[in-house]
Write an enzyme that holds these catalytic residues in place. Structure first.
Site, PDB file in Angstrom:
ATOM      1  NE  ARG A 195      -2.965   0.081   3.276  1.00 55.60           N
ATOM      2  CZ  ARG A 195      -2.678   0.697   4.429  1.00 55.60           C
ATOM      3  NH1 ARG A 195      -2.572   2.020   4.466  1.00 55.60           N
ATOM      4  NH2 ARG A 195      -2.496  -0.004   5.534  1.00 55.60           N
ATOM      5  CE1 TYR A 209     -16.812   9.128 -17.197  1.00 55.65           C
ATOM      6  CE2 TYR A 209     -15.552   9.340 -15.173  1.00 55.65           C
ATOM      7  CZ  TYR A 209     -16.395   8.610 -15.999  1.00 55.65           C
ATOM      8  OH  TYR A 209     -16.818   7.371 -15.598  1.00 55.65           O
ATOM      9  CG  ASP A 237      -9.165  14.184 -17.570  1.00 54.75           C
ATOM     10  OD1 ASP A 237      -8.477  13.480 -18.341  1.00 54.75           O
ATOM     11  OD2 ASP A 237     -10.144  13.732 -16.947  1.00 54.75           O
ATOM     12  CE  LYS A 247     -12.242   5.803 -19.782  1.00 50.55           C
ATOM     13  NZ  LYS A 247     -12.089   5.929 -18.339  1.00 50.55           N
TER      14      LYS A 247
END
Length: 415
Positions: A76, A130, A195, A220
């Site tokens: 982590r 988005y 973005d 993506k």
């Protein structure tokens, strides 16, 4: 070579072309260790027989968020496979560092939490974004307050407690473009987050124009095959340290297998984006000449995304495609189409959707690597089905003429 050591950014490597960096960044140390493919480290924890030294390393991480020297401590906190992907993406974006997350939304959440930790909860944002990004900001789920504005109103919207200015360019789903340099100037001392999911480092580098934070839904184009989910933030090392501490505390970590697939995806990113962009430009040209289409959106920067507004029923187009896949998401090697008002932007209030240009007849198409003529034949049939209820028009000769011409350059297509 210790395959459990975390690769650090190579600050002395000469500048290389994007295509070269895409293949070699994050892998520069492999040959010296007798390796060709990057190893996958699936460990969740790592042995340490010196607990005092381990305590010092953990204290140092808690203070700065810097990657610990030596072997990893806990998955982590950091992972060698993911670190390779982060190093490579930072090189492609031209930033000091990058920090990966379990998804693009986890990445945006971490950025907002990092700024909120400094007492800065106000965000200035430009629509469209988005749909889930829009919702996360507007719903106040993280205690943020958002001011929506157009690019010309950014400077006036900034307050003393403004954490970020957020833009997406080309924007999802209208492909509207923002002048990053002009927006960065309007931001003053407030960090600008861009973005860059649609453009990728192949088409633009936001930091070269004044952005300080670059966000990707790595699901993506960076992955590129529709089989991995992830997010990543490219930024300077100081902010990266804050993001690593947020990631450690909140647990939005990228799985190492995803990190491996994303690193592998980067190696073909320039080839995929350029090939798909050429096909997208050709389809945009044909759609622009088609009387069944009211308007085509294709950005000046180019790219593999095309959006268009149909004169007929958009839902019939979605139902009518066979080669093209009707599905949410984008950036895969195969072509996807979706109706934003029903799926990706459904969570945005109808009035806000329409004000941002996301109309009910708008379709968004992510162009893949198939042949342009095959894609057009499939789209042509689906458009005929959507147009069936409208009065007959003599459209077939015009479409044949359009298919025979050459593709337009980037920016052609808005009607």
């Amino acid at each position: 070579m210790d395959i459990d050591s975390v690769p650090q950014p190579a600050t002395t490597t000469p500048s290389r072309a994007l295509a070269t960096e895409a293949v070699h960044a994050g892998r520069d140390d492999l040959a010296a260790g007798g390796l060709h493919a990057a190893p996958i480290d699936l460990s969740t924890t790592y042995p340490s027989y010196d607990s005092r030294a381990e305590a010092e390393r953990i204290d140092a991480f808690a203070t700065t968020g810097a990657r610990p020297d030596g072997p990893p401590v806990y998955a982590r906190l950091d992972n060698p496979t993911n670190a390779r992907f982060e190093t490579a993406l930072a090189r492609l974006e031209g930033t000091e560092s990058a920090v990966s997350f379990a998804s693009g939304m986890a990445a945006l959440t971490a950025v907002l939490l990092a700024r909120a930790g400094e007492g800065l909860r106000h965000v200035v944002a430009v629509r469209p974004l988005y749909g889930c990004s829009d919702h996360l900001l507007g719903a106040g789920l993280l205690g943020t307050e958002v001011t929506w504005t157009d690019p010309a109103g950014i400077a006036e919207a900034i307050r003393p407690d403004t954490a970020l200015v957020i833009v997406e360019t080309p924007a999802n789903p209208t492909l509207a473009e923002v002048d990053i340099r002009a927006v960065a100037h309007s931001c003053g001392a407030v960090p600008l987050l861009v973005d860059n999911t649609f453009a990728t480092p192949v088409l633009q580098h936001p930091v070269e124009h004044g952005a300080r934070i670059v966000l990707h839904s790595a699901t993506k184009y960076l992955g590129g095959h529709g089989d991995v989910m992830g997010g990543v933030v490219a930024c300077d090392e100081e902010f990266a340290g804050v993001l690593r501490r947020v990631r450690f505390a909140t647990g939005g970590v990228l799985h190492p297998m995803a990190g491996y697939l994303l690193l592998r995806g980067l190696s073909t990113l320039p080839v995929r984006v350029r090939a798909a962009s050429a096909t997208a430009a050709e389809l945009a040209r044909r759609l622009t000449a088609d009387p069944r289409i009211e308007r085509v959106h294709y950005p000046k920067i180019g790219g593999a995304m095309v959006s268009f507004e149909v004169a007929g029923d958009p839902h019939r187009v979605i139902a009518g495609v066979r080669l093209i896949t009707p599905a949410v998401s984008l950036g895969s090697v195969d072509t996807l189409i979706q109706h934003p008002a029903s799926i990706s932007h459904r969570i945005v209030a109808e009035g806000d959707r329409h004000a941002a240009g996301v109309g009910d007849r708008l379709l968004r198409m992510s162009v893949g690597l198939e042949d342009a003529d095959d894609l057009w034949a499939d789209l042509d049939r689906a458009l005929d089905g959507a147009d069936a209820a409208r009065p007959a028009v003599s459209a077939r000769p015009a479409r044949r003429a359009a298919a025979a011409g050459s593709a337009p350059g980037p920016g052609t297509g808005a009607r």
